[in-house]
Design an enzyme around this catalytic site. Structure first.
Site, PDB file in Angstrom:
ATOM      1  N   GLU A   1       6.115  -6.328   8.477  1.00  0.00           N
ATOM      2  CA  GLU A   1       5.364  -5.765   7.356  1.00  0.00           C
ATOM      3  C   GLU A   1       5.779  -4.319   7.075  1.00  0.00           C
ATOM      4  OE1 GLU A   1       1.364  -6.133   8.696  1.00  0.00           O
ATOM      5  OE2 GLU A   1       1.391  -8.316   8.754  1.00  0.00           O
TER       6      GLU A   1
ATOM      7  N   LYS B   1       0.825  -1.207   0.000  1.00  0.00           N
ATOM      8  CA  LYS B   1       0.000   0.000   0.000  1.00  0.00           C
ATOM      9  C   LYS B   1       0.861   1.260   0.000  1.00  0.00           C
ATOM     10  CE  LYS B   1      -0.362   0.203   5.053  1.00  0.00           C
ATOM     11  NZ  LYS B   1      -1.260   0.237   6.223  1.00  0.00           N
TER      12      LYS B   1
ATOM     13  N   HIS C   1       1.012  -3.956  15.278  1.00  0.00           N
ATOM     14  CA  HIS C   1       1.662  -2.860  14.554  1.00  0.00           C
ATOM     15  C   HIS C   1       1.733  -1.688  15.523  1.00  0.00           C
ATOM     16  CE1 HIS C   1       2.879   0.002  11.560  1.00  0.00           C
ATOM     17  NE2 HIS C   1       2.711  -0.839  10.561  1.00  0.00           N
TER      18      HIS C   1
END
Length: 393
Positions: free
Chosen positions: A257, A54, A182
């Site tokens: 990630e 993204k 996250h």
């Protein structure tokens, strides 16, 4: 310790590229992408990198990451099918959007994506119905008010609900394999990661006592890139995280990630002044790129971009910078100190690879900025090479 430096075009390169390709122009360095990936692998060798596409889904970035062996963090059917069309197998993707569309789960079935995250009971039912053989990770909410973008305001299960949700996933027949978190974007200290690892370790132990043997830990992204007035020591930060992983999760498969860290420093924007005026005693400079283009990161990513004019002298004025559209919202910076500018002057914007072109639009009929790959065009501007920014690693 070797001090690597980041991709930034020289004045001569900017002028020659603008002359040949026009502006606005985005210049992508694939060597910078490779270097950033290799830095993470160097300091966190156990971590299986999943590039969060993204941040910048440019096909050349995806190709380079795939060729280096990276896995991918995907959030939609579009991202899944894009990678699949490039030949990336489903086993190298994690569907990391905790709230999924039906078409996304359908793409998982079609493309062989079996790994995904969840953070609610309703998601368990959706996954069970469409992807009953899925391997799932529970996404935990980790509070971190210091993050540049706090993703935990929208995603993540509360710690007190975590075990019940994992047991519910197991009862539904899903392969509950681990935990994901996250800490938030552009985190410049290891402390939030270490705090999250403490919470995850406690949950792993609690799950084991309840008959769940967890084997995967996903530590998300959030690794920082240089930005104005922000100091951090990335190697030390990564080494501290890696040491804690080795201490508390020695047998666990570790995933991450990163998005911004991989692509953020890999792109430079060349833009030009197309209009000059004065309002309220302050100069206004209109650029051929604005909020609806590469500078979309001002709104969607709250990012403070550098503007380099290569102007000589010490004179500086506070100015407003606006984009080319006919929308009064299209103002990027107010009171930005700059050398006086004229129509036709070129500006360089380094470190603009993340959450910029990815969220750009064609509003008002303006085309998106053209991309060129530095390694493919640099011979045209040689012997001029890319100059260097302040060291970050």
């Amino acid at each position: 310790m070797r001090r690597d430096k980041h991709f930034q075009l020289s004045r001569e390169a900017v002028e020659k590229l603008a002359s040949q390709y026009g502006t606005p122009l985005l210049v992508l360095s694939l060597e910078e992408v490779k270097k950033n990936y290799q830095v993470l692998k160097k300091y966190m060798p156990r971590v299986r990198i999943h590039y969060a596409i993204k941040a910048n889904p440019h096909p050349e970035i995806l190709r380079v990451m795939a060729d280096m062996g990276s896995c991918f963090d995907v959030a939609s059917d579009g991202e899944i099918r894009t990678l699949n069309a490039m030949g990336v197998e489903g086993g190298r993707m994690i569907y990391a959007n905790p709230v999924k569309l039906g078409v996304g789960l359908e793409a998982c079935r079609d493309c062989g994506v079996t790994k995904m995250t969840f953070d609610s009971a309703s998601e368990i039912e959706k996954i069970k119905k469409q992807c009953p053989d899925a391997t799932v990770l529970l996404r935990l909410r980790i509070d971190n008010s210091s993050a540049h973008v706090d993703l935990n305001k929208k995603f993540g299960a509360a710690r007190e609900n975590a075990l019940a949700l994992m047991l519910q996933a197991k009862q539904a027949g899903l392969d509950i394999a681990g935990v994901a978190f996250h800490v938030g974007s552009q985190t410049v200290s290891s402390d939030p990661y270490l705090h999250a690892l403490d919470i995850a370790r406690g949950l792993f132990d609690e799950a084991e006592a309840a008959g769940l043997h967890l084997r995967i830990l996903d530590i998300g992204g959030g690794f920082p890139i240089p930005e104005p007035k922000v100091k951090f020591n990335l190697p030390e930060m990564l080494k501290q995280i890696s040491a804690r992983l080795n201490e508390d999760f020695p047998e666990t498969e570790i995933w991450a990630e990163p998005g911004r860290y991989i692509c953020g420093t890999a792109v430079n924007l060349i833009t030009s002044v197309i209009g000059v005026t004065e309002r309220g005693g302050q100069p206004w400079y209109f650029l051929d790129e604005g909020l609806y283009g590469t500078f979309s990161g001002v709104i969607f990513d709250q990012w403070d971009f550098k503007l380099l004019s290569f102007k000589e002298g010490d004179e500086r004025v506070a100015a407003t910078f606006a984009g080319p559209s006919c929308d009064s919202l299209d103002i990027m910076f107010r009171g930005r100190m700059t050398a006086p500018l004229e129509v036709g002057d070129l500006l360089l914007v380094p470190a603009c690879g993340a959450y910029t072109s990815a969220s750009a639009t064609t509003f008002n009929g303006f085309s998106k900025a053209r991309f060129v790959v530095w390694e493919e065009v640099k011979e045209e501007v040689m012997p001029v090479a890319a100059e260097i920014l302040a060291p970050a690693v």
